[in-house]
Design a protein around this motif. Structure first.
Motif, short mmCIF file in Angstrom:
data_model
loop_
_atom_site.label_atom_id
_atom_site.label_comp_id
_atom_site.label_asym_id
_atom_site.label_seq_id
_atom_site.Cartn_x
_atom_site.Cartn_y
_atom_site.Cartn_z
N UNK A 4 0.86 -1.18 0.00
CA UNK A 4 0.00 0.00 0.00
C UNK A 4 0.90 1.23 0.00
N UNK A 5 0.74 2.12 -1.01
CA UNK A 5 1.63 3.27 -1.15
C UNK A 5 0.92 4.60 -0.95
N UNK A 6 -0.32 4.57 -0.47
CA UNK A 6 -1.04 5.79 -0.17
C UNK A 6 -2.40 5.82 -0.82
N UNK A 7 -3.28 6.64 -0.19
CA UNK A 7 -4.66 6.78 -0.65
C UNK A 7 -5.26 5.39 -0.91
N UNK A 8 -5.77 5.15 -2.09
CA UNK A 8 -6.35 3.85 -2.44
C UNK A 8 -5.47 3.11 -3.43
N UNK A 9 -4.17 3.26 -3.31
CA UNK A 9 -3.25 2.71 -4.30
C UNK A 9 -2.32 1.67 -3.67
N UNK A 54 8.02 10.47 -1.37
CA UNK A 54 8.84 9.39 -1.90
C UNK A 54 8.37 9.03 -3.31
N UNK A 55 9.22 8.29 -4.00
CA UNK A 55 8.78 7.72 -5.26
C UNK A 55 9.18 6.26 -5.32
N UNK A 56 8.32 5.49 -5.95
CA UNK A 56 8.48 4.04 -6.04
C UNK A 56 8.63 3.69 -7.51
N UNK A 57 9.69 2.96 -7.83
CA UNK A 57 9.89 2.50 -9.20
C UNK A 57 9.46 1.05 -9.26
N UNK A 58 8.59 0.74 -10.21
CA UNK A 58 8.11 -0.63 -10.39
C UNK A 58 8.34 -1.08 -11.82
N UNK A 59 8.28 -2.38 -12.02
CA UNK A 59 8.34 -2.93 -13.37
C UNK A 59 6.91 -3.22 -13.80
N UNK A 60 6.48 -2.53 -14.82
CA UNK A 60 5.13 -2.71 -15.36
C UNK A 60 5.17 -2.38 -16.84
N UNK A 71 3.67 9.00 1.41
CA UNK A 71 4.21 8.22 2.52
C UNK A 71 5.73 8.22 2.43
N UNK A 72 6.40 8.32 3.57
CA UNK A 72 7.86 8.39 3.59
C UNK A 72 8.48 7.10 3.07
N UNK A 73 9.67 7.24 2.50
CA UNK A 73 10.38 6.08 1.97
C UNK A 73 10.69 5.08 3.08
N UNK A 74 11.02 5.56 4.27
CA UNK A 74 11.33 4.63 5.36
C UNK A 74 10.12 3.80 5.76
N UNK A 75 8.94 4.40 5.80
CA UNK A 75 7.72 3.66 6.12
C UNK A 75 7.41 2.63 5.04
N UNK A 76 7.53 3.02 3.78
CA UNK A 76 7.27 2.08 2.68
C UNK A 76 8.27 0.93 2.69
#
Length: 89
Positions: A4-9, A54-60, A71-76
Motif C-alpha cells: 500500500x503506497x497511499x490513498x487507495x493505491x 517518496x517515489x516508487x519505481x516498479x516494473x510494469x 508516505x515516507x520512503x522509510x515507512x514504505x
C-alpha cells in the motif's frame, strides 16, 4: 502480496524495484531528469494530491513505472520488509 503506497493505491510487492526519498534523491540533476523524462512519457502516477515524500519505481508494462507517494520512503521500506519476511502488519 501488495504494497500500500497511499490513498487507495497498492502495487504488487514483487514488481517494486526501489523506493526513494524524494527530497534527498532529487538534489542531483540525474534523478530530476529521469523523473521528468518518465513524466513526459506518461509513466508517472501521483498517488495523492498531498505533497509527495517518496517515489516508487516498479516494473510494469514492459518497462519501469513511477508512483509519487505522500508516505515516507522509510515507512514504505518497512512495509515491504514485513511483506517479504512473511509477517503481518
Amino acid at each position: 502480496m501488495f504494497l500500500h503506497i497511499g490513498e487507495n493505491c497498492s502495487v504488487p510487492a514483487k514488481n517494486v524495484i526501489g523506493i526513494f526519498d524524494l527530497e534527498i534523491t532529487t538534489t542531483g540533476g540525474t534523478t530530476r531528469d529521469y523523473l521528468k523524462k518518465a513524466e513526459e512519457e506518461n509513466r508517472v502516477t501521483y498517488v495523492s494530491e498531498q505533497m509527495p515524500k517518496s517515489f516508487i519505481i516498479t516494473t510494469e508494462y514492459n518497462g519501469d513505472y513511477i508512483y509519487l507517494s505522500p508516505i515516507s520512503a522509510s515507512t514504505l521500506n518497512k512495509r515491504l520488509e514485513l511483506i517479504f519476511s512473511g509477517e503481518n502488519f
